[in-house]
Design a protein around this motif. Structure first.
Motif, PDB file in Angstrom:
ATOM      1  N   LEU A  29       0.811  -1.228  -0.051  1.00  0.00           N
ATOM      2  CA  LEU A  29      -0.069   0.021   0.193  1.00  0.00           C
ATOM      3  C   LEU A  29       0.902   1.370  -0.032  1.00  0.00           C
ATOM      4  CD1 LEU A  29      -2.753  -0.952   2.489  1.00  0.00           C
ATOM      5  CD2 LEU A  29      -3.191  -0.620   0.092  1.00  0.00           C
ATOM      6  N   TYR A  30       2.072   1.229   0.311  1.00  0.00           N
ATOM      7  CA  TYR A  30       2.962   2.462   0.289  1.00  0.00           C
ATOM      8  C   TYR A  30       3.556   2.591  -0.834  1.00  0.00           C
ATOM      9  CZ  TYR A  30       2.947   2.040   5.283  1.00  0.00           C
ATOM     10  OH  TYR A  30       2.364   2.188   6.605  1.00  0.00           O
ATOM     11  N   ALA A  31       3.555   3.774  -1.464  1.00  0.00           N
ATOM     12  CA  ALA A  31       4.330   4.300  -2.496  1.00  0.00           C
ATOM     13  C   ALA A  31       6.071   4.274  -2.514  1.00  0.00           C
ATOM     14  CB  ALA A  31       4.117   5.812  -2.718  1.00  0.00           C
ATOM     15  N   GLU A  32       6.608   4.065  -3.482  1.00  0.00           N
ATOM     16  CA  GLU A  32       8.159   4.003  -3.519  1.00  0.00           C
ATOM     17  C   GLU A  32       8.785   5.035  -2.546  1.00  0.00           C
ATOM     18  OE1 GLU A  32      10.092   1.674  -4.377  1.00  0.00           O
ATOM     19  OE2 GLU A  32       8.653   0.332  -5.168  1.00  0.00           O
ATOM     20  N   ASP A  33       8.289   6.247  -2.803  1.00  0.00           N
ATOM     21  CA  ASP A  33       8.767   7.431  -2.202  1.00  0.00           C
ATOM     22  C   ASP A  33       8.145   7.834  -0.970  1.00  0.00           C
ATOM     23  OD1 ASP A  33       6.503   8.532  -3.474  1.00  0.00           O
ATOM     24  OD2 ASP A  33       7.199  10.206  -3.990  1.00  0.00           O
ATOM     25  N   ALA A  34       7.274   6.972  -0.145  1.00  0.00           N
ATOM     26  CA  ALA A  34       6.290   7.253   0.987  1.00  0.00           C
ATOM     27  C   ALA A  34       7.422   7.429   2.032  1.00  0.00           C
ATOM     28  CB  ALA A  34       5.854   6.088   1.437  1.00  0.00           C
ATOM     29  N   GLU A  35       6.769   8.464   3.186  1.00  0.00           N
ATOM     30  CA  GLU A  35       7.671   8.774   4.388  1.00  0.00           C
ATOM     31  C   GLU A  35       6.800   8.237   5.435  1.00  0.00           C
ATOM     32  OE1 GLU A  35       9.919  12.542   4.964  1.00  0.00           O
ATOM     33  OE2 GLU A  35       8.138  12.975   5.911  1.00  0.00           O
ATOM     34  N   LEU A  36       7.355   7.686   6.631  1.00  0.00           N
ATOM     35  CA  LEU A  36       6.637   7.264   7.624  1.00  0.00           C
ATOM     36  C   LEU A  36       7.150   8.049   8.855  1.00  0.00           C
ATOM     37  CD1 LEU A  36       4.695   5.643   9.743  1.00  0.00           C
ATOM     38  CD2 LEU A  36       6.372   3.724   9.094  1.00  0.00           C
ATOM     39  N   ARG A  37       6.256   8.808   9.730  1.00  0.00           N
ATOM     40  CA  ARG A  37       6.941   9.257  10.898  1.00  0.00           C
ATOM     41  C   ARG A  37       6.401   8.635  12.211  1.00  0.00           C
ATOM     42  NH1 ARG A  37       6.040  13.350   7.801  1.00  0.00           N
ATOM     43  NH2 ARG A  37       4.214  13.847   8.352  1.00  0.00           N
ATOM     44  N   VAL A  38       7.008   8.187  13.078  1.00  0.00           N
ATOM     45  CA  VAL A  38       6.502   7.642  14.361  1.00  0.00           C
ATOM     46  C   VAL A  38       6.742   8.288  15.643  1.00  0.00           C
ATOM     47  CG1 VAL A  38       7.035   5.248  15.469  1.00  0.00           C
ATOM     48  CG2 VAL A  38       7.080   5.176  13.010  1.00  0.00           C
ATOM     49  N   ILE A  39       5.863   8.583  16.245  1.00  0.00           N
ATOM     50  CA  ILE A  39       5.982   9.188  17.443  1.00  0.00           C
ATOM     51  C   ILE A  39       5.556   8.416  18.534  1.00  0.00           C
ATOM     52  CG2 ILE A  39       5.051  11.256  18.683  1.00  0.00           C
ATOM     53  CD1 ILE A  39       4.785  12.411  15.578  1.00  0.00           C
ATOM     54  N   ASP A  40       6.270   8.306  19.466  1.00  0.00           N
ATOM     55  CA  ASP A  40       6.020   7.340  20.800  1.00  0.00           C
ATOM     56  C   ASP A  40       6.909   7.909  21.825  1.00  0.00           C
ATOM     57  OD1 ASP A  40       8.549   6.244  20.303  1.00  0.00           O
ATOM     58  OD2 ASP A  40       7.529   4.597  19.402  1.00  0.00           O
TER      59      ASP A  40
END
Length: 121
Positions: A29-40
């Motif tokens: 489901l992710y595009a090749e250039d996707a960016e994921l930010r994780v906050i915890d």
């Protein structure tokens, strides 16, 4: 859930991807250039963990899905080029995790995701 009219983002695939015991469906489901930010607790808002591209995101997902835990899509809302979903997880020892994600979509693929997660301590 299904595909929302006017959107190519398939929430059935999202459900299968989250609830299967492999990262492959979710990663699709992710595009090749996707960016994921994780906050915890460990990566707070001023210094979130930021993953760039499907390769980095895939490595994180492979790590998560290698753990002895279950994942469940609780809710998903799609509106145009935006989506949001809630995911609950449980480790075999009973520790629970809750994650909330906000997505930006392009051509039915995730291009940006901000995930805020919390777990039992």
């Amino acid at each position: 859930m299904g595909t929302v009219a006017g959107s190519a983002f398939d929430t059935d695939t999202l459900r299968r991807g989250i609830e299967e015991q492999t990262a492959a469906t979710l990663l699709s489901l992710y595009a090749e250039d996707a960016e994921l930010r994780v906050i915890d607790h460990n990566t707070q808002p001023s210094q979130p963990m930021v993953l760039h591209g499907r390769d980095e995101i895939g490595r994180m997902l492979d790590d998560v899905y290698s753990r002895d835990m279950t994942h469940k899509l609780e809710e998903c809302i799609v509106q145009g080029d935006r989506a949001a979903f809630s995911e609950s997880c449980r480790y075999s020892d009973g520790v629970r995790v809750l994650a909330e994600s906000m997505l930006t979509l392009r051509d039915g693929k995730i291009v940006e995701q901000t995930m805020i997660q919390a777990w039992d301590e």
